[in-house]
Design a protein around this motif. Structure first.
Motif, PDB file in Angstrom:
ATOM      1  N   ALA A   8       0.866  -1.176   0.000  1.00 37.11           N
ATOM      2  CA  ALA A   8       0.000   0.000   0.000  1.00 37.11           C
ATOM      3  C   ALA A   8       0.911   1.236   0.000  1.00 37.11           C
ATOM      4  O   ALA A   8       2.106   1.127   0.288  1.00 37.11           O
ATOM      5  N   PRO A   9       0.374   2.404  -0.306  1.00 33.93           N
ATOM      6  CA  PRO A   9       1.207   3.607  -0.309  1.00 33.93           C
ATOM      7  C   PRO A   9       1.793   3.954   1.059  1.00 33.93           C
ATOM      8  O   PRO A   9       2.785   4.662   1.144  1.00 33.93           O
ATOM      9  N   SER A  35       2.193  -0.960  -6.284  1.00 39.56           N
ATOM     10  CA  SER A  35       1.356  -0.352  -5.253  1.00 39.56           C
ATOM     11  C   SER A  35       0.010   0.039  -5.840  1.00 39.56           C
ATOM     12  O   SER A  35      -0.207  -0.056  -7.045  1.00 39.56           O
ATOM     13  N   THR A  36      -0.868   0.514  -4.981  1.00 37.27           N
ATOM     14  CA  THR A  36      -2.206   0.903  -5.410  1.00 37.27           C
ATOM     15  C   THR A  36      -2.234   2.312  -5.992  1.00 37.27           C
ATOM     16  O   THR A  36      -3.236   2.710  -6.581  1.00 37.27           O
ATOM     17  N   LYS A  37      -1.142   3.058  -5.821  1.00 36.58           N
ATOM     18  CA  LYS A  37      -1.033   4.418  -6.368  1.00 36.58           C
ATOM     19  C   LYS A  37       0.385   4.636  -6.877  1.00 36.58           C
ATOM     20  O   LYS A  37       1.343   4.075  -6.337  1.00 36.58           O
ATOM     21  N   ALA A  38       0.517   5.492  -7.880  1.00 35.72           N
ATOM     22  CA  ALA A  38       1.841   5.875  -8.382  1.00 35.72           C
ATOM     23  C   ALA A  38       2.525   6.781  -7.355  1.00 35.72           C
ATOM     24  O   ALA A  38       1.887   7.310  -6.449  1.00 35.72           O
ATOM     25  N   GLY A  39       3.830   6.940  -7.498  1.00 33.20           N
ATOM     26  CA  GLY A  39       4.577   7.824  -6.599  1.00 33.20           C
ATOM     27  C   GLY A  39       5.532   7.051  -5.729  1.00 33.20           C
ATOM     28  O   GLY A  39       6.408   6.351  -6.232  1.00 33.20           O
ATOM     29  N   VAL A  55       7.509   3.730  -6.492  1.00 29.66           N
ATOM     30  CA  VAL A  55       6.636   2.703  -7.059  1.00 29.66           C
ATOM     31  C   VAL A  55       7.042   2.480  -8.513  1.00 29.66           C
ATOM     32  O   VAL A  55       7.249   3.423  -9.267  1.00 29.66           O
ATOM     33  N   VAL A  58       1.676   0.123 -11.012  1.00 29.45           N
ATOM     34  CA  VAL A  58       0.448   0.369 -10.264  1.00 29.45           C
ATOM     35  C   VAL A  58      -0.523  -0.792 -10.512  1.00 29.45           C
ATOM     36  O   VAL A  58      -0.710  -1.212 -11.656  1.00 29.45           O
ATOM     37  N   GLU A  61      -2.798  -1.716 -13.638  1.00 33.70           N
ATOM     38  CA  GLU A  61      -2.089  -1.440 -14.887  1.00 33.70           C
ATOM     39  C   GLU A  61      -1.074  -2.531 -15.197  1.00 33.70           C
ATOM     40  O   GLU A  61      -0.342  -2.447 -16.172  1.00 33.70           O
ATOM     41  N   ASP A  85      -8.603  -2.647  -0.946  1.00 30.30           N
ATOM     42  CA  ASP A  85      -8.477  -2.250  -2.348  1.00 30.30           C
ATOM     43  C   ASP A  85      -8.779  -3.458  -3.229  1.00 30.30           C
ATOM     44  O   ASP A  85      -7.997  -4.415  -3.274  1.00 30.30           O
ATOM     45  N   ARG A  87      -8.606  -3.975  -6.374  1.00 32.37           N
ATOM     46  CA  ARG A  87      -7.603  -4.282  -7.398  1.00 32.37           C
ATOM     47  C   ARG A  87      -6.415  -5.009  -6.783  1.00 32.37           C
ATOM     48  O   ARG A  87      -5.878  -5.943  -7.388  1.00 32.37           O
TER      49      ARG A  87
END
Length: 182
Positions: A8-9, A35-39, A55, A58, A61, A85, A87
């Motif tokens: 996770a982020p 991860s569940t979010k970019a960055g 990351v 995602v 993707e 989440d 996904r």
């Protein structure tokens, strides 16, 4: 081998990410932070903020089919966020459906409970997950490393950071066997 590390982020236990990551790299394989979010993801030393890590991919993707195995690091918050989440849960479940090996340490099996893939399996974790695993149809054992081959893939689990050396050795060996079998 290309190995996914799903986090996770925020909330991943740093040593449970960095030690397996280093083991994969040192063995000449490619670790990929998913991860569940970019960055970046924020790691923790128990409850204190630690380092951040970029990351690579995602969830949503990327597919399980582009990896040879999955590592689920622990930390209390990390798997709790992941299991909320859809996904991330689907991504983890896809490894089981495709017969790809999965390794999980500490609290990480919470994500597997949510993915409904522990039924009929024997695994270990941080002791507080014992009831959750049993309620999900799994058998919980208190062992440094547990390798379960019930079903089409191997599940390698460990209890805590003190088990990391044995955990890394076990999952690398099992991931290599699975790769050879393909």
């Amino acid at each position: 081998m290309r190995i996914a590390f799903l986090t996770a982020p925020e909330g991943v236990e740093q040593i449970e990410l960095t030690e397996p990551w280093r083991a994969v790299s040192d063995a000449g394989h490619e670790p990929v932070l998913v991860s569940t979010k970019a960055g970046e993801v924020q790691a923790f030393h128990h409850l204190d903020k630690a380092d951040t890590f970029p990351v690579d991919e995602v969830v949503g993707e990327v597919s399980a089919g582009s990896f040879d195995g999955l590592v689920l690091p622990g930390g209390v918050a990390n798997p709790d966020f992941l299991r909320l989440d859809k996904r991330a849960v689907s991504f983890a479940r896809d490894f089981f459906e495709q017969g790809r090996p999965v390794a999980a340490i500490c609290h990480a099996p919470w994500t597997l409970v949510e993915a409904d893939v522990v039924r009929g399996r024997v695994l270990t974790s941080w002791p507080s997950l014992r009831t959750d695993i049993r309620n999900a149809g799994g058998e919980w054992v208190d062992e440094q490393v547990k390798i379960c081959d019930h079903g089409p893939n191997k599940l390698i689990t460990s209890r805590k950071p003190d088990d990391l050396k044995a955990f890394c050795e076990a999952f690398l060996e099992e991931f290599a066997k699975a790769k050879e079998a393909v």
